[in-house]
Write a protein that holds these residues in place. Structure first.
Motif, short mmCIF file in Angstrom:
data_model
loop_
_atom_site.label_atom_id
_atom_site.label_comp_id
_atom_site.label_asym_id
_atom_site.label_seq_id
_atom_site.Cartn_x
_atom_site.Cartn_y
_atom_site.Cartn_z
N GLN A 74 -0.34 3.50 9.50
CA GLN A 74 -0.80 2.14 9.81
C GLN A 74 -0.61 1.21 8.62
N LYS A 76 1.66 1.47 6.24
CA LYS A 76 3.09 1.19 6.10
C LYS A 76 3.55 0.17 7.14
N GLN A 77 3.04 0.30 8.37
CA GLN A 77 3.41 -0.65 9.40
C GLN A 77 2.91 -2.05 9.06
N GLN A 78 1.71 -2.14 8.53
CA GLN A 78 1.17 -3.43 8.16
C GLN A 78 1.96 -4.06 7.01
N GLN A 79 2.40 -3.23 6.07
CA GLN A 79 3.22 -3.74 4.96
C GLN A 79 4.53 -4.31 5.49
N ARG A 80 5.15 -3.60 6.43
CA ARG A 80 6.40 -4.10 7.00
C ARG A 80 6.22 -5.43 7.70
N VAL A 81 5.13 -5.56 8.44
CA VAL A 81 4.85 -6.80 9.15
C VAL A 81 4.64 -7.94 8.15
N ARG A 82 3.90 -7.66 7.08
CA ARG A 82 3.67 -8.69 6.06
C ARG A 82 4.98 -9.10 5.40
N GLN A 83 5.85 -8.14 5.13
CA GLN A 83 7.13 -8.44 4.49
C GLN A 83 8.02 -9.26 5.41
N LYS A 84 7.99 -8.96 6.70
CA LYS A 84 8.79 -9.73 7.67
C LYS A 84 8.30 -11.17 7.76
N ASN A 85 7.02 -11.36 7.65
CA ASN A 85 6.42 -12.69 7.81
C ASN A 85 6.54 -13.55 6.56
N LYS A 86 7.05 -13.02 5.49
CA LYS A 86 7.21 -13.81 4.25
C LYS A 86 8.41 -14.71 4.33
#
Length: 86
Positions: A74, A76-86
């Motif tokens: 979870q 790691k998934q949240q980190q990916r989402v945050r990186q996409k939204n930058k």
């Protein structure tokens, strides 16, 4: 090796979780209840030979490791989402 009742077995799993991983009672109970909901303990209910103190220790380790793996996934998934939204 003596076997436990189903309820005593679940109590033993809960106790092992609190002792091995320093979880408070509420967290350990929640983890065991979630495992019950996911039908993790169905074979233990059906097969008395699976309800031993030794097996309770093994199951406690399995449940805790699965919990840790879910949390890491979870995060790691949240980190990916945050990186996409930058």
């Amino acid at each position: 090796m003596s076997t436990l009742t189903y309820e005593a077995f679940l109590d033993e799993v809960t106790t092992v979780l609190t002792e091995l991983y320093d979880l408070d009672d509420e967290a350990a109970i929640k983890l065991v209840m979630a495992a019950q909901d996911a039908e993790f303990f169905v074979p233990h209910d059906d097969h008395e030979a699976m309800r031993t103190v030794e097996q309770a220790g093994k199951d406690a380790v399995t449940l805790f490791e699965r919990k840790q793996n879910r949390q890491q996934t979870q995060e790691k998934q949240q980190q990916r989402v945050r990186q996409k939204n930058k």
